[in-house]
Design an enzyme around this catalytic site. Structure first.
Site, PDB file in Angstrom:
ATOM      1  N   GLU A  26      -2.113  -6.382  -0.642  1.00  0.00           N
ATOM      2  CA  GLU A  26      -2.774  -5.078  -0.773  1.00  0.00           C
ATOM      3  C   GLU A  26      -3.037  -4.753  -2.246  1.00  0.00           C
ATOM      4  OE1 GLU A  26      -0.926  -1.585   1.126  1.00  0.00           O
ATOM      5  OE2 GLU A  26      -1.669  -0.455  -0.597  1.00  0.00           O
ATOM      6  N   THR A  86       0.376   1.339  -0.882  1.00  0.00           N
ATOM      7  CA  THR A  86       0.685   2.399   0.096  1.00  0.00           C
ATOM      8  C   THR A  86       2.129   2.391   0.589  1.00  0.00           C
ATOM      9  OG1 THR A  86      -0.065   0.903   1.814  1.00  0.00           O
ATOM     10  CG2 THR A  86      -1.657   2.534   1.024  1.00  0.00           C
ATOM     11  N   ASN A 116       7.355  -2.137   2.954  1.00  0.00           N
ATOM     12  CA  ASN A 116       7.881  -0.847   3.428  1.00  0.00           C
ATOM     13  C   ASN A 116       9.260  -1.010   4.042  1.00  0.00           C
ATOM     14  OD1 ASN A 116       7.664  -0.310   6.606  1.00  0.00           O
ATOM     15  ND2 ASN A 116       6.100  -1.783   6.018  1.00  0.00           N
TER      16      ASN A 116
END
Ligand code: SF4
Length: 389
Positions: A174, A241, A310
């Site tokens: 990403e 993110t 994450n």
């Protein structure tokens, strides 16, 4: 021949819904959700975080991959790499005949107009997109809307002459895709991984310094020709993110203060920041903080791929206050005595003994990353229940 791009699925959602449920659903997890996220089983109580597992972006990406297979049964279907960072989901797609360009023997230059390529939830670099487009492949774009939002901000920074400082992991797909957006739109970027790297950037903003050492530190984490004397005068902050929200906020604050010091308090036209941590990441981090605050758990189990950003951040939050085991899948729960897990901050999986108290009441908190399907969570809870009988 230019590529044909599908960005909103392939109108086969209903056709694949049953398969997705069979492959990733867990009746036990549903039952626990309906019982206030608590699972009492003899001496064991499991508390699930109130937000965990597949996020909207991953849900959509996996759904589109299944739809793609259904829509193009006779064509070669590829993924540019892992669709999400979960080995079970990736392996499942392989068994469906979906090929991975990153697998040995595969190469992008063998693709042609008859081939179908799925772009993952975290997006691809512009170079990859252009390369696929040149070959005229049919593209199924599953890039998550929250990643597109980061790109939008980075493009705005480039347009305004701001260098993008990206809080992220330079090796993560990403962040590489986001960095490519900055360059494509004529901007500069530098990636900072943590507070320590940000401090180096802040020192340079305040007073310049050892240019050669700076360039060496960020050698693989900045745009070509990056000049710290020229390119740190106007900064826009962006995040991968899935970073830790608290750390991203701190990093933004560190840079803002450095710019204030450098420009005598006037950072108008010098510094911009948009929070680009996605809401799914935020919700999962908030939920695990609430679980740790509201339940007296003895230990935490965090389930998710070891390369899932994450998931690693959920484990970091838990490890700050509880014994925490980040496991890749239920098989890591080898026995009541042995567990395979990756300690926070480590790159290697290790095996630990004596991890589960052998008598007395036991409360375990459990969460999973945004790329972990519920069936793995259910299987882990079933195994824990068996261990504590
Ligand atoms: S973690 Fe966030 S940005 Fe990534 S796919 Fe999920 S919702 Fe989208």
């Amino acid at each position: 021949m230019p590529s044909l791009i599908f960005r909103k699925g392939l109108d086969l959602k209903h056709a694949v819904a049953g398969m997705l449920a069979d492959n990733y659903h867990s009746a036990l997890v549903e039952q626990i959700k309906n019982a206030d996220f608590t699972h009492p089983a003899g001496r064991l109580t499991v508390h699930l975080a109130r937000e965990f597992g597949f996020c909207y972006g991953v849900d959509r990406a996996v759904d589109y991959a299944y739809q793609t297979r259904e829509r193009f049964p006779d064509r070669r279907v590829y993924l540019t790499g892992e669709i999400i960072h979960n080995p079970h989901v990736n392996d499942k797609l392989r068994t469906m005949g979906i090929r991975f360009l990153t697998d040995p023997g595969e190469a992008i230059d063998r693709l042609g107009a008859g081939d179908v390529v799925i772009l993952p939830a975290f997006g691809v670099t512009i170079a990859m997109l252009e390369s696929l487009d040149r070959r005229g492949c049919t593209l199924i774009d599953t890039t998550c809307g929250s990643v597109l939002n980061v790109w939008k901000n980075v493009r705005r920074y480039a347009d305004g002459g701001y260098t993008s400082v990206i809080h992220g992991k330079v090796w993560h797909e990403e962040t590489q895709a986001t960095a490519s957006q900055a360059v494509h739109y004529g901007g500069k970027y530098i990636v900072v991984f943590d507070r320590a790297q940000t401090e180096i950037v802040c020192r340079y903003i305040r007073g310049g310094g050892d240019r050669a050492a700076f360039l060496e530190t960020f050698e693989n984490a900045m745009s070509a020709g990056f000049d710290p004397d020229r390119d740190l005068q106007r900064i826009g902050l962006a995040n991968q993110t899935t970073m830790l929200m608290t750390e991203s906020l701190e990093i933004g604050e560190m840079i803002r203060r450095a710019m204030e010091d450098r420009y005598a308090g006037d950072t108008r036209d010098r510094y911009q920041a948009f929070d680009t941590i996605c809401s799914a990441t935020q919700d999962r981090q908030d939920a695990v903080v609430a679980l740790l605050r509201d339940q007296s758990v003895d230990l935490m189990i965090v389930i998710g791929g070891y390369n899932s950003s994450n998931t690693a951040n959920l484990a970091r939050i838990c490890a700050a206050s509880r014994p925490t085991f980040h496991i890749a899948d239920p098989d890591c729960l080898v026995s009541p005595d042995e567990i395979r897990h990756r300690p926070v901050g480590s790159k290697e999986e290790v095996s630990s003994r004596g991890w589960l108290p052998s008598a007395g009441p036991l409360t375990i908190g459990l969460t999973s990353g945004a790329s972990t399907p519920d069936n793995l969570v259910g299987a882990a809870i079933a195994r824990l229940t068996e261990f504590c009988k």
